[in-house]
Design a protein around this motif. Structure first.
Motif, short mmCIF file in Angstrom:
data_model
loop_
_atom_site.label_atom_id
_atom_site.label_comp_id
_atom_site.label_asym_id
_atom_site.label_seq_id
_atom_site.Cartn_x
_atom_site.Cartn_y
_atom_site.Cartn_z
N UNK A 184 -17.51 15.70 -3.21
CA UNK A 184 -16.80 16.05 -4.87
C UNK A 184 -15.95 17.31 -5.20
N UNK A 185 -15.51 17.63 -3.68
CA UNK A 185 -14.01 18.49 -4.38
C UNK A 185 -13.09 17.88 -3.66
N UNK A 186 -11.99 18.45 -4.20
CA UNK A 186 -10.42 18.94 -3.71
C UNK A 186 -10.45 20.07 -3.74
N UNK A 187 -10.12 20.57 -2.02
CA UNK A 187 -9.41 21.95 -2.32
C UNK A 187 -7.72 21.51 -2.29
N UNK A 188 -7.07 23.18 -3.15
CA UNK A 188 -5.79 23.02 -3.15
C UNK A 188 -5.75 24.66 -3.56
N UNK A 189 -4.99 25.24 -2.02
CA UNK A 189 -5.03 26.92 -2.88
C UNK A 189 -3.64 26.46 -3.09
N UNK A 190 -3.06 25.88 -3.15
CA UNK A 190 -1.51 26.02 -3.82
C UNK A 190 -1.40 26.16 -5.66
N UNK A 191 -2.33 25.82 -6.29
CA UNK A 191 -2.47 25.73 -7.57
C UNK A 191 -3.16 26.66 -7.41
N UNK A 192 -2.88 27.01 -9.58
CA UNK A 192 -4.18 28.49 -10.49
C UNK A 192 -5.56 27.13 -10.37
N UNK A 193 -6.95 28.20 -10.44
CA UNK A 193 -7.53 27.83 -11.33
C UNK A 193 -7.36 27.08 -12.33
N UNK A 194 -6.82 28.08 -13.38
CA UNK A 194 -6.08 26.90 -14.25
C UNK A 194 -5.31 25.64 -14.65
N UNK A 195 -4.64 24.96 -13.81
CA UNK A 195 -3.89 23.99 -13.19
C UNK A 195 -4.90 23.42 -12.69
N UNK A 196 -6.05 23.60 -11.68
CA UNK A 196 -6.80 22.99 -11.13
C UNK A 196 -7.89 22.49 -12.00
N UNK A 197 -8.34 23.23 -13.19
CA UNK A 197 -9.28 23.01 -14.62
C UNK A 197 -8.76 22.08 -14.88
N UNK A 198 -7.15 21.51 -15.12
CA UNK A 198 -6.97 20.28 -16.02
C UNK A 198 -6.90 19.18 -15.40
N UNK A 199 -7.00 19.18 -13.71
CA UNK A 199 -6.94 18.18 -13.10
C UNK A 199 -7.71 16.66 -13.34
N UNK A 200 -8.96 16.98 -13.83
CA UNK A 200 -9.14 16.01 -14.18
C UNK A 200 -9.23 14.90 -15.78
N UNK A 201 -9.41 15.55 -16.80
CA UNK A 201 -8.55 14.56 -17.72
C UNK A 201 -7.04 14.43 -17.68
N UNK A 202 -5.84 15.31 -16.31
CA UNK A 202 -5.17 14.93 -16.71
C UNK A 202 -4.53 12.96 -15.56
N UNK A 203 -6.44 13.36 -14.31
CA UNK A 203 -6.61 12.25 -13.91
C UNK A 203 -6.37 10.71 -14.91
N UNK A 204 -7.90 11.16 -16.09
CA UNK A 204 -7.98 10.08 -16.32
C UNK A 204 -7.12 9.27 -17.13
N UNK A 205 -6.23 10.18 -17.61
CA UNK A 205 -4.74 9.41 -18.38
C UNK A 205 -4.08 8.96 -17.44
N UNK A 206 -3.61 9.22 -15.99
CA UNK A 206 -3.03 8.96 -14.93
C UNK A 206 -3.66 7.20 -14.93
N UNK A 207 -5.21 7.40 -14.52
CA UNK A 207 -4.99 6.19 -14.42
C UNK A 207 -5.52 5.11 -15.32
N UNK A 208 -5.40 5.29 -16.62
CA UNK A 208 -5.07 4.68 -17.53
C UNK A 208 -3.72 4.09 -17.13
N UNK A 209 -2.65 4.97 -16.75
CA UNK A 209 -0.82 4.06 -16.80
C UNK A 209 -1.45 2.78 -15.59
N UNK A 210 -2.31 3.35 -14.62
CA UNK A 210 -1.93 3.02 -14.03
C UNK A 210 -2.31 1.49 -13.49
N UNK A 211 -3.91 1.36 -14.90
CA UNK A 211 -4.12 0.30 -15.42
C UNK A 211 -3.49 -0.51 -16.26
N UNK A 212 -2.23 -0.32 -16.59
CA UNK A 212 -1.45 -1.40 -16.82
C UNK A 212 -0.28 -1.12 -16.39
N UNK A 213 -0.17 -1.18 -15.11
CA UNK A 213 0.96 -2.12 -14.24
C UNK A 213 2.23 -1.62 -15.03
#
Length: 337
Positions: free
Chosen positions: A127-156
């Motif tokens: 339940x984790x993804x490692x990404x040492x190339x990004x900051x802690x700020x950036x990583x904390x934004x991944x989840x909500x941005x991924x929810x938005x990306x998923x919605x766009x993908x659902x739109x085909x």
């Protein structure tokens, strides 16, 4: 260790909770950032029916691994990680269909189970993804941005299509950025002009204030009068959920990633005459998380515009008070540990 709790009367309190035990297949994370989500605000306001009070909020989490279980080979101490906050049962119809993000028995951190607003967190290594190339700020934004990306993908989405995104919170912004990256022409819609700049920075072609213009008239002019092929509703308002059916083109699609707090009413004749496809969008998949990480590494998100402000952990209660007082002024608050 210290953790923030919320009760049903908008009262926050720091409490001491036991140190979690790191199992053989777990990682112990030193929490670095927690993003405040709309569900956390609803918890603070006492409007979240899914939580048991008092609740430790927080599911948008970045941190540093400080210990790993003996069976863990995918992470090591010192790694920066983003947390996948949902669970899957593996046996419901969604899980068996390869869509565990819509698991019937999901329990999200900070909602159905205690969340990440604590100094340390034990989480299964898967339940984790490692990404040492990004900051802690950036990583904390991944989840909500991924929810938005998923919605766009659902739109085909098809390249060149017109897409209207209603609601320019972080999830809506994630949908805007993802749709633009897929080649769509995106119109961002919100009722607060303060969201215009960040929506355009995320890739929208234009911005409409739904409180100031006739959306049906404005959107009815695009694509030679056909209207948007896809409407993504990310505001979770009864009015915009209902209006989406009016706004979308004939034979178009609607994706709902926001949900209203009460039942909505449809014009069933219009639904049938337009032969509209309506799709729900829930949470995000691991693939969505990885896609956002890749887009972040390409600097496709205006992260400094998305982050409204930081609060230190000991002022997390004040952060909730400030957000509740003026929700439109906030795109994303990060709690810094």
């Amino acid at each position: 260790m210290k953790a923030l709790t919320i009760d049903k009367t908008s009262h926050t309190e720091f409490v001491d909770i036991p140190e979690a035990v790191c199992g053989d297949n777990d990682v112990l994370i030193d929490v670095q950032r927690v993003g405040l989500c709309g569900s956390d605000l609803n918890t603070y306001r006492g409007f979240n029916p899914l939580v048991v009070y008092p609740c430790i909020p927080g599911h948008e989490i970045s941190g540093e691994v400080i210990r790993t279980g003996c069976n863990v080979t995918t992470a090591k101490p010192g790694d920066r990680v983003v947390v996948l906050p949902c669970t899957e049962c593996g046996v419901c119809s969604s899980c068996l269909a390869g869509r565990p993000n819509a698991c019937k028995h999901n329990q999200t951190l900070g909602v159905q189970r205690q969340g990440g607003m604590a100094q340390r967190l034990v989480i299964p290594a898967n339940k984790i993804l490692v990404c040492n190339a990004l900051s802690f700020d950036e990583l904390a934004l991944v989840e909500p941005l991924a929810v938005g990306l998923h919605a766009a993908r659902r739109g085909a989405i098809q390249v060149g299509e017109w897409v209207a995104v209603i609601g320019c919170g972080v999830i809506g912004l994630g949908a805007i950025a993802a749709a633009a990256a897929m080649g769509a022409r995106v119109i961002a819609i919100d009722i607060d002009d303060r969201k215009q700049a960040v929506a355009l920075a995320c890739g929208a072609c234009s911005f409409l204030n739904g409180a100031k213009v006739d959306l049906a008239d404005e959107l009815g002019r695009i694509d030679e009068g056909r209207g948007p092929a896809l409407v993504i509703e990310a505001a979770g308002q009864t009015s915009s959920i209902e209006q989406s059916l009016e706004l979308v083109a004939f034979s178009g699609r609607i994706v709902y990633v926001g949900y209203a707090k009460k039942p909505v009413n449809y014009n069933s004749a219009l639904f049938l005459l337009k032969e509209v496809d309506i799709r729900g969008s829930r949470n995000a998949t691991v693939a969505d998380f990885r896609a956002v990480l890749a887009l972040m590494e390409q600097q496709r998100y205006p992260l400094h515009s998305i982050i409204t402000t930081h609060y230190p952990l000991d002022q997390a209660g004040e952060a909730f008070m400030a957000w509740a007082a003026d929700p439109g002024a906030v795109t994303k608050i990060l709690i810094a540990f």
